[in-house]
Design a protein around this motif. Sequence first.
Motif, short mmCIF file in Angstrom:
data_model
loop_
_atom_site.label_atom_id
_atom_site.label_comp_id
_atom_site.label_asym_id
_atom_site.label_seq_id
_atom_site.Cartn_x
_atom_site.Cartn_y
_atom_site.Cartn_z
N LEU A 1 9.38 4.24 -39.48
CA LEU A 1 10.23 3.55 -40.44
C LEU A 1 9.49 3.48 -41.77
O LEU A 1 8.39 2.95 -41.85
CB LEU A 1 10.56 2.15 -39.93
N TYR A 2 10.11 4.03 -42.81
CA TYR A 2 9.54 3.96 -44.15
C TYR A 2 10.21 2.83 -44.92
O TYR A 2 11.44 2.75 -44.98
CB TYR A 2 9.73 5.27 -44.91
N ILE A 3 9.41 1.95 -45.48
CA ILE A 3 9.92 0.86 -46.30
C ILE A 3 9.22 0.92 -47.65
O ILE A 3 7.99 0.98 -47.72
CB ILE A 3 9.67 -0.50 -45.63
N LYS A 4 10.01 0.89 -48.71
CA LYS A 4 9.44 0.92 -50.06
C LYS A 4 8.55 -0.30 -50.27
O LYS A 4 8.89 -1.41 -49.87
CB LYS A 4 10.56 0.92 -51.11
N GLY A 5 7.42 -0.06 -50.90
CA GLY A 5 6.48 -1.15 -51.17
C GLY A 5 7.11 -2.27 -51.98
O GLY A 5 6.85 -3.45 -51.73
N SER A 6 7.95 -1.92 -52.95
CA SER A 6 8.58 -2.95 -53.77
C SER A 6 9.54 -3.80 -52.93
O SER A 6 9.66 -5.01 -53.14
CB SER A 6 9.32 -2.33 -54.96
N ASP A 7 10.21 -3.17 -51.96
CA ASP A 7 11.13 -3.92 -51.10
C ASP A 7 10.38 -4.91 -50.21
O ASP A 7 10.80 -6.05 -50.05
CB ASP A 7 11.96 -2.98 -50.22
N ILE A 8 9.26 -4.48 -49.62
CA ILE A 8 8.49 -5.39 -48.76
C ILE A 8 7.88 -6.51 -49.61
O ILE A 8 7.79 -7.66 -49.17
CB ILE A 8 7.43 -4.64 -47.92
N GLY A 9 7.51 -6.19 -50.85
CA GLY A 9 6.98 -7.21 -51.76
C GLY A 9 8.03 -8.27 -52.07
O GLY A 9 7.73 -9.47 -52.06
N ILE A 10 9.26 -7.85 -52.32
CA ILE A 10 10.35 -8.79 -52.60
C ILE A 10 10.63 -9.64 -51.36
O ILE A 10 10.83 -10.85 -51.45
CB ILE A 10 11.61 -8.03 -53.06
N LEU A 11 10.64 -9.00 -50.19
CA LEU A 11 10.87 -9.73 -48.94
C LEU A 11 9.82 -10.82 -48.75
O LEU A 11 10.16 -11.99 -48.53
CB LEU A 11 10.84 -8.77 -47.75
N LEU A 12 8.55 -10.45 -48.83
CA LEU A 12 7.47 -11.42 -48.63
C LEU A 12 7.52 -12.53 -49.67
O LEU A 12 7.30 -13.70 -49.35
CB LEU A 12 6.12 -10.72 -48.62
N SER A 13 7.81 -12.18 -50.91
CA SER A 13 7.90 -13.16 -51.97
C SER A 13 9.00 -14.19 -51.67
O SER A 13 8.78 -15.40 -51.81
CB SER A 13 8.19 -12.47 -53.30
N ASN A 14 10.15 -13.72 -51.23
CA ASN A 14 11.24 -14.63 -50.90
C ASN A 14 10.92 -15.51 -49.69
O ASN A 14 11.22 -16.70 -49.69
CB ASN A 14 12.54 -13.86 -50.67
N LEU A 15 10.31 -14.92 -48.67
CA LEU A 15 9.93 -15.70 -47.49
C LEU A 15 8.91 -16.78 -47.86
O LEU A 15 9.04 -17.94 -47.43
CB LEU A 15 9.39 -14.78 -46.39
N PHE A 16 7.91 -16.41 -48.66
CA PHE A 16 6.91 -17.40 -49.08
C PHE A 16 7.53 -18.46 -49.98
O PHE A 16 7.26 -19.65 -49.82
CB PHE A 16 5.72 -16.74 -49.78
N ASP A 17 8.37 -18.06 -50.93
CA ASP A 17 9.01 -19.03 -51.82
C ASP A 17 9.81 -20.06 -51.03
O ASP A 17 9.72 -21.27 -51.30
CB ASP A 17 9.93 -18.35 -52.83
N ASN A 18 10.61 -19.59 -50.07
CA ASN A 18 11.41 -20.51 -49.27
C ASN A 18 10.53 -21.47 -48.47
O ASN A 18 10.80 -22.67 -48.41
CB ASN A 18 12.34 -19.74 -48.32
N ALA A 19 9.48 -20.95 -47.86
CA ALA A 19 8.58 -21.79 -47.07
C ALA A 19 7.82 -22.78 -47.95
O ALA A 19 7.66 -23.95 -47.59
CB ALA A 19 7.61 -20.92 -46.28
N ILE A 20 7.36 -22.34 -49.09
CA ILE A 20 6.64 -23.23 -50.02
C ILE A 20 7.55 -24.33 -50.52
O ILE A 20 7.17 -25.50 -50.56
CB ILE A 20 6.04 -22.42 -51.19
N ASN A 21 8.78 -23.98 -50.89
CA ASN A 21 9.73 -24.99 -51.37
C ASN A 21 10.01 -26.05 -50.31
O ASN A 21 10.17 -27.23 -50.63
CB ASN A 21 11.03 -24.35 -51.84
N ALA A 22 10.07 -25.64 -49.05
CA ALA A 22 10.33 -26.59 -47.96
C ALA A 22 9.11 -27.48 -47.70
O ALA A 22 9.25 -28.69 -47.52
CB ALA A 22 10.72 -25.85 -46.69
N THR A 23 7.92 -26.90 -47.69
CA THR A 23 6.73 -27.67 -47.32
C THR A 23 6.22 -28.56 -48.45
O THR A 23 5.59 -29.58 -48.18
CB THR A 23 5.59 -26.75 -46.84
N LYS A 24 6.50 -28.21 -49.69
CA LYS A 24 5.97 -29.05 -50.77
C LYS A 24 6.65 -30.41 -50.83
O LYS A 24 6.16 -31.33 -51.47
CB LYS A 24 6.05 -28.33 -52.11
N LYS A 25 7.76 -30.57 -50.14
CA LYS A 25 8.46 -31.86 -50.08
C LYS A 25 7.89 -32.78 -49.01
O LYS A 25 8.26 -33.93 -48.91
CB LYS A 25 9.95 -31.62 -49.78
#
Length: 103
Positions: A1-25
């Motif tokens: 399975l080939y995944i574009k580096g920019s796509d995996i970067g966006i995925l990880l960024s969104n996953l981290f952003d969501n988790a950070i927003n939840a835990t900072k509360k």
Amino acid sequence: LYIKGSDIGILLSNLFDNAINATKKLKNNRRIEVKFVNTDGRLVLQFKNHYDGEIEFDKNDMPTSFKEGHGIGTASIASFVKKYNLNLDYEINNNVFIVSILF
């Protein structure tokens, strides 16, 4: 399975952003657990974090937010999963929010 580096970067960024927003509360349990695990020859990416409050799911079992400007990351994650024909699972267990993507 080939995944574009920019796509995996966006995925990880969104996953981290969501988790950070939840835990900072939170006052306690401000931890984000990220795992890449090989299960039966397939890669599983999993994010776990504690949260406070209620999480609502839409008719497609996707977490949803009615706040303006929220929910864009979740939509981006769903788009990534669809683009690469992967499996996405959201789970809640004892105030721990779990996102799993099966590659």
